[in-house]
Design a protein around this motif. Structure first.
Motif, mmCIF file in Angstrom:
data_model
loop_
_atom_site.group_PDB
_atom_site.id
_atom_site.type_symbol
_atom_site.label_atom_id
_atom_site.label_comp_id
_atom_site.label_asym_id
_atom_site.label_seq_id
_atom_site.Cartn_x
_atom_site.Cartn_y
_atom_site.Cartn_z
ATOM 1 N N LYS A 1 42.992 30.962 -6.623
ATOM 2 C CA LYS A 1 43.763 30.359 -5.543
ATOM 3 C C LYS A 1 43.947 31.415 -4.472
ATOM 4 C CE LYS A 1 46.199 27.014 -3.647
ATOM 5 N NZ LYS A 1 45.673 25.678 -3.380
ATOM 6 N N THR B 1 52.083 29.695 -9.509
ATOM 7 C CA THR B 1 50.855 29.106 -8.944
ATOM 8 C C THR B 1 49.891 28.738 -10.072
ATOM 9 O OG1 THR B 1 51.114 30.471 -6.972
ATOM 10 C CG2 THR B 1 48.945 29.516 -7.335
ATOM 11 N N MET C 1 48.612 24.906 -11.110
ATOM 12 C CA MET C 1 47.195 24.501 -11.184
ATOM 13 C C MET C 1 46.846 23.978 -12.578
ATOM 14 S SD MET C 1 44.999 27.002 -8.683
ATOM 15 C CE MET C 1 45.429 28.568 -9.436
ATOM 16 N N ASP D 1 48.635 21.558 -8.114
ATOM 17 C CA ASP D 1 48.096 22.343 -6.995
ATOM 18 C C ASP D 1 46.599 22.514 -7.231
ATOM 19 O OD1 ASP D 1 47.918 23.915 -4.768
ATOM 20 O OD2 ASP D 1 48.978 25.643 -5.599
ATOM 21 N N PRO E 1 42.932 24.307 -7.063
ATOM 22 C CA PRO E 1 42.403 25.671 -6.978
ATOM 23 C C PRO E 1 41.436 25.822 -5.802
ATOM 24 C CG PRO E 1 41.250 24.453 -8.692
ATOM 25 C CD PRO E 1 42.290 23.528 -8.141
ATOM 26 N N THR E 2 41.268 27.053 -5.354
ATOM 27 C CA THR E 2 40.226 27.356 -4.370
ATOM 28 C C THR E 2 38.861 27.264 -5.039
ATOM 29 O OG1 THR E 2 41.770 28.872 -3.308
ATOM 30 C CG2 THR E 2 39.467 29.078 -2.673
#
Length: 227
Positions: free
Chosen positions: A11, A48, A52, A57, A59-60
């Motif tokens: 992330k 964070t 995820m 949320d 993730p990148t």
């Protein structure tokens, strides 16, 4: 059997000189029935990571698997349903609905899923958590410890695959914190649950079967079972 697994989870925020690696290539596996604590200082990325893992949320890069299901392959609506059926959440600030009484707060996830409430099972959870005299009470009439016990019951009620707890004792004094942790550990054993809990408190972490350490977004120890 791994009930939860992350693969090269990342992330990132910003870019260039302003790039922040909130989570940097995290590989974690959690076995069914384990109680795992994730420990890190404030700002280490542990919240964070937990968000995820729970599909709250995106993730990148990287993947999260729950029961071998790649959760981010699901479209938003399907992910919301999957989350409701497979993940129980316990938050630091309880997240109870003020206008609903204790029974209604606890059974809300089952109702949202359109399923019939198993009253004997719910009653057993309530009694095990010492809330039997509070079923008709509204959250604002409860102590912090009682509110967190309601949140624990709500997380258990849908029999999820895994429970994710975000600093569950963060808003409690040390005596209440010990009581809640003891109850939480008892409840996950009683109902054969898997628990992943983040905390900055080493004493609380030592109650877990395994501790994962995270620093500056990196898992530095304990991420996979052979670490």
């Amino acid at each position: 059997m791994n009930i939860l697994k992350t693969s090269n989870l990342k992330k990132y925020y910003g870019n260039g000189e302003n790039l922040v690696k909130a989570i940097d290539n995290a590989n974690i596996d959690i076995k069914e029935g384990e109680f795992v604590a994730i420990v890190g200082k404030s700002g280490s990325g542990k919240s964070t990571l937990l968000h995820m893992m729970g599909g709250l949320d995106n993730p990148t890069e990287g993947k999260v698997y729950i029961n071998d299901k790649d959760i981010f392959s699901l479209k938003e609506e399907k992910l919301a349903i999957f989350r409701r059926r497979n993940i129980g959440f316990i938050f630091q600030n309880f997240n109870l609905i003020p206008s609903l009484n204790v029974w209604e707060n606890i059974t809300l996830p089952v109702g949202l899923d359109g399923k019939e409430i198993n009253k004997p099972f719910v009653t057993d959870i309530i009694n095990s958590l010492g809330l039997e005299s509070k079923v008709d009470a509204l959250p604002n009439t409860l102590s912090g410890g009682q509110q967190q016990r309601v949140a624990i019951a709500r997380a258990l009620v849908a029999r999820p695959a895994i429970i994710l707890a975000d600093e569950p004792t963060g808003n409690l004094d040390s005596k209440t914190s010990d009581e809640v942790m003891s109850l939480l550990k008892t409840m996950i054993k009683k109902y054969n649950q898997t628990l992943v809990m983040i905390t900055h408190d080493e004493t609380i972490a030592q109650m877990a079967d395994r501790v994962i350490y995270i620093e500056d977004g990196k898992v530095v120890k304990g991420g996979v079972t052979n670490d």
